[in-house]
Scaffold this active site. Structure first.
Site, PDB file in Angstrom:
ATOM      1  N   HIS A 106      -1.644   2.982   7.253  1.00 43.44           N
ATOM      2  CA  HIS A 106      -2.142   4.890   7.492  1.00 43.44           C
ATOM      3  C   HIS A 106      -3.278   4.361   6.342  1.00 43.44           C
ATOM      4  CE1 HIS A 106      -0.276   6.731   3.942  1.00 43.44           C
ATOM      5  NE2 HIS A 106       0.732   5.614   4.724  1.00 43.44           N
ATOM      6  N   GLU A 130       8.423   4.758   6.189  1.00 40.41           N
ATOM      7  CA  GLU A 130       7.646   4.912   5.016  1.00 40.41           C
ATOM      8  C   GLU A 130       9.294   4.733   4.688  1.00 40.41           C
ATOM      9  OE1 GLU A 130       6.844   2.941   2.863  1.00 40.41           O
ATOM     10  OE2 GLU A 130       5.007   4.001   1.946  1.00 40.41           O
TER      11      GLU A 130
END
Length: 217
Positions: free
Chosen positions: A15, A91
């Site tokens: 990202h 994450e």
């Protein structure tokens, strides 16, 4: 053993820069959005992928991956591609370090301990996850869901997080526990990977945003 010529392409994207990346804060599962730079870079990555038609796209449940993918697809040209949200792609949970400035933590605990926490494979974090734990959730997902699609000839795009991609890369490229501590997934890089029937990489290409000043978070 390589799979057939009809095998698909695995594309891995981290990202774009988030608001907490900009502040050098450990983000983990905190759901923060992209900065203006993050949005801009996501668009640039889309331009680099205009020659690839994706059959599937996967993101984590965190908004920074959704914003990255949506912006990427606008310039890539597949705005009708609907992503699959997969919790396995989340994450790493940074536990007690979540929200803290990384460089302040480094001053407090010292360089060696900091590097172990930040990049080590087996280093635990109180109330959080080691990279091994991330590996143990992302690799089974890859084998069960992604690999069959690649073997059937589909091109798969994964927009995820630095540690998640590092954990998957450990499996793809056969990094040792020590070796993966030297691997970083940069914001300006896109990995294009071909795999064999076991899901291991047989080739890797890297596309980079041109003239990008790389930031290490």
């Amino acid at each position: 053993m390589k799979i057939s010529k009809k095998s698909g392409l695995l594309v891995l994207v981290r990202h774009g820069e988030s608001e907490w990346n900009k502040l050098a804060k450990w983000t983990g599962h905190t759901d923060v959005g992209l900065t203006k730079k993050g949005i801009k870079d996501a668009g640039l990555m889309g331009e680099l992928l205009q020659d690839i038609h994706f059959n599937k796209a996967y993101i984590s449940p965190l908004v920074r991956t959704e914003e990255t993918l949506n912006t990427l697809l606008i310039t890539q040209g597949q705005t009708d591609l609907k992503p699959v949200v997969a919790k396995a792609l989340n994450e790493r949970d940074y536990g007690i370090y979540t929200g803290l400035n990384k460089w302040e933590v480094q001053k407090k605990i010292g360089h060696t301990a900091f590097q172990a926490v930040r990049r080590g494979f087996n280093t635990p974090i109180p109330k959080g996850e080691s990279l091994r734990v991330v590996y143990e959730r992302v690799v089974p997902f890859y084998k069960k869901v992604i690999l069959p699609q690649l073997k059937s000839g589909e091109n798969v795009l994964i927009v995820s997080h630095g540690n998640t991609i590092r954990a998957l890369s450990k499996y793809l490229f056969n990094f040792t526990d020590r070796g993966i501590s030297r691997v970083e997934m940069l914001f300006d890089e896109i990995l294009l990977v071909r795999v064999n029937s076991y899901g291991k990489a047989t080739s890797k290409r890297v596309r980079k945003i041109p003239n990008e000043q790389v930031r290490h978070y």
